[in-house]
Motif scaffolding. Structure first.
Motif, mmCIF file in Angstrom:
data_model
loop_
_atom_site.group_PDB
_atom_site.id
_atom_site.type_symbol
_atom_site.label_atom_id
_atom_site.label_comp_id
_atom_site.label_asym_id
_atom_site.label_seq_id
_atom_site.Cartn_x
_atom_site.Cartn_y
_atom_site.Cartn_z
ATOM 1 N N ALA A 8 0.813 -1.212 0.000
ATOM 2 C CA ALA A 8 0.000 0.000 0.000
ATOM 3 C C ALA A 8 0.848 1.264 0.000
ATOM 4 C CB ALA A 8 -0.942 0.008 1.197
ATOM 5 N N VAL A 9 2.036 1.245 0.584
ATOM 6 C CA VAL A 9 2.856 2.455 0.652
ATOM 7 C C VAL A 9 4.059 2.414 -0.287
ATOM 8 C CG1 VAL A 9 2.161 3.039 2.996
ATOM 9 C CG2 VAL A 9 4.166 1.618 2.624
ATOM 10 N N VAL A 10 4.442 1.246 -0.740
ATOM 11 C CA VAL A 10 5.604 1.126 -1.623
ATOM 12 C C VAL A 10 5.336 1.865 -2.925
ATOM 13 C CG1 VAL A 10 7.040 -0.479 -2.932
ATOM 14 C CG2 VAL A 10 6.343 -1.051 -0.599
ATOM 15 N N GLY A 11 6.289 2.727 -3.306
ATOM 16 C CA GLY A 11 6.159 3.511 -4.532
ATOM 17 C C GLY A 11 5.521 4.864 -4.328
ATOM 18 N N ARG A 12 4.962 5.092 -3.156
ATOM 19 C CA ARG A 12 4.313 6.374 -2.893
ATOM 20 C C ARG A 12 5.323 7.409 -2.407
ATOM 21 N NH1 ARG A 12 -1.072 5.215 0.370
ATOM 22 N NH2 ARG A 12 -1.305 7.452 0.056
ATOM 23 N N VAL A 13 4.979 8.655 -2.571
ATOM 24 C CA VAL A 13 5.810 9.771 -2.135
ATOM 25 C C VAL A 13 5.393 10.121 -0.712
ATOM 26 C CG1 VAL A 13 6.312 12.214 -2.551
ATOM 27 C CG2 VAL A 13 6.107 10.630 -4.466
ATOM 28 N N CYS A 14 6.363 10.566 0.088
ATOM 29 C CA CYS A 14 6.045 10.978 1.454
ATOM 30 C C CYS A 14 6.653 12.344 1.737
ATOM 31 C CB CYS A 14 6.520 9.942 2.463
ATOM 32 S SG CYS A 14 8.283 9.594 2.412
ATOM 33 N N ARG A 15 6.144 12.975 2.769
ATOM 34 C CA ARG A 15 6.623 14.285 3.206
ATOM 35 C C ARG A 15 7.265 14.107 4.569
ATOM 36 N NH1 ARG A 15 3.177 17.576 5.898
ATOM 37 N NH2 ARG A 15 1.458 16.465 4.931
ATOM 38 N N LEU A 16 8.446 14.666 4.753
ATOM 39 C CA LEU A 16 9.166 14.535 6.019
ATOM 40 C C LEU A 16 8.536 15.418 7.091
ATOM 41 C CD1 LEU A 16 12.796 14.668 4.602
ATOM 42 C CD2 LEU A 16 11.465 12.637 5.186
ATOM 43 N N GLN A 17 8.396 14.882 8.293
ATOM 44 C CA GLN A 17 7.829 15.613 9.423
ATOM 45 C C GLN A 17 8.879 16.443 10.150
ATOM 46 O OE1 GLN A 17 4.604 15.644 9.101
ATOM 47 N NE2 GLN A 17 3.971 14.569 10.944
ATOM 48 N N LYS A 18 10.137 16.040 10.043
ATOM 49 C CA LYS A 18 11.228 16.723 10.728
ATOM 50 C C LYS A 18 12.508 16.479 9.933
ATOM 51 C CE LYS A 18 12.151 12.802 13.726
ATOM 52 N NZ LYS A 18 12.316 12.321 15.078
ATOM 53 N N SER A 30 13.033 19.472 3.282
ATOM 54 C CA SER A 30 12.005 19.977 2.370
ATOM 55 C C SER A 30 11.734 19.050 1.187
ATOM 56 C CB SER A 30 12.396 21.368 1.869
ATOM 57 O OG SER A 30 13.614 21.285 1.154
ATOM 58 N N GLU A 31 12.431 17.922 1.116
ATOM 59 C CA GLU A 31 12.262 17.010 -0.014
ATOM 60 C C GLU A 31 11.116 16.030 0.216
ATOM 61 O OE1 GLU A 31 16.260 15.619 -1.382
ATOM 62 O OE2 GLU A 31 16.823 16.781 0.378
ATOM 63 N N GLN A 32 10.693 15.385 -0.855
ATOM 64 C CA GLN A 32 9.635 14.389 -0.782
ATOM 65 C C GLN A 32 10.159 13.077 -1.368
ATOM 66 O OE1 GLN A 32 6.298 16.304 -2.716
ATOM 67 N NE2 GLN A 32 5.514 16.906 -0.718
ATOM 68 N N PRO A 33 10.727 12.219 -0.521
ATOM 69 C CA PRO A 33 11.288 10.964 -1.019
ATOM 70 C C PRO A 33 10.201 9.951 -1.383
ATOM 71 C CG PRO A 33 11.438 11.034 1.361
ATOM 72 C CD PRO A 33 10.912 12.366 0.919
ATOM 73 N N ARG A 34 10.601 8.971 -2.177
ATOM 74 C CA ARG A 34 9.712 7.884 -2.580
ATOM 75 C C ARG A 34 10.007 6.666 -1.704
ATOM 76 N NH1 ARG A 34 6.484 7.464 -6.472
ATOM 77 N NH2 ARG A 34 7.362 9.255 -7.535
ATOM 78 N N ILE A 35 8.960 5.986 -1.255
ATOM 79 C CA ILE A 35 9.127 4.789 -0.427
ATOM 80 C C ILE A 35 9.465 3.611 -1.327
ATOM 81 C CG2 ILE A 35 8.008 3.195 1.180
ATOM 82 C CD1 ILE A 35 6.262 5.586 2.078
ATOM 83 N N LEU A 36 10.625 2.997 -1.087
ATOM 84 C CA LEU A 36 11.065 1.859 -1.876
ATOM 85 C C LEU A 36 10.638 0.533 -1.262
ATOM 86 C CD1 LEU A 36 14.766 2.846 -2.689
ATOM 87 C CD2 LEU A 36 12.721 3.152 -4.112
ATOM 88 N N ARG A 37 10.567 0.515 0.080
ATOM 89 C CA ARG A 37 10.301 -0.744 0.758
ATOM 90 C C ARG A 37 9.777 -0.479 2.155
ATOM 91 N NH1 ARG A 37 14.962 -5.222 1.875
ATOM 92 N NH2 ARG A 37 13.576 -6.777 2.716
#
Length: 67
Positions: A8-18, A30-37
């Motif tokens: 459900a989360v693999v491949g999605r983009v996330c926003r860092l909280q801190k 300030s970046e938005q990494p992609r969840i690989l695993r």
């Protein structure tokens, strides 16, 4: 955020909280990494994320907001 399906989360983009430090020691925020695993390690849920420049790091679910 709890997923019932690991995919459900693999491949999605996330926003860092801190601010977080990547494997190369750089501070990211300030970046938005992609969840690989998504994985469990010692009964802790973790995400392996990749930033736009290819750097990766492990983050806990409370450190990100999955979009």
């Amino acid at each position: 955020m709890i997923s019932e399906n690991n995919e459900a989360v693999v491949g999605r983009v996330c926003r860092l909280q801190k601010p977080v430090r990547d494997h190369e020691g750089r501070i990211r925020f300030s970046e938005q990494p992609r969840i690989l695993r998504e994985m469990n390690n010692l009964d802790r849920r973790m995400f392996l994320v990749q930033f736009d420049d290819g750097a990766t790091t492990f983050l806990f679910p409370d450190e990100v907001v999955v979009e």
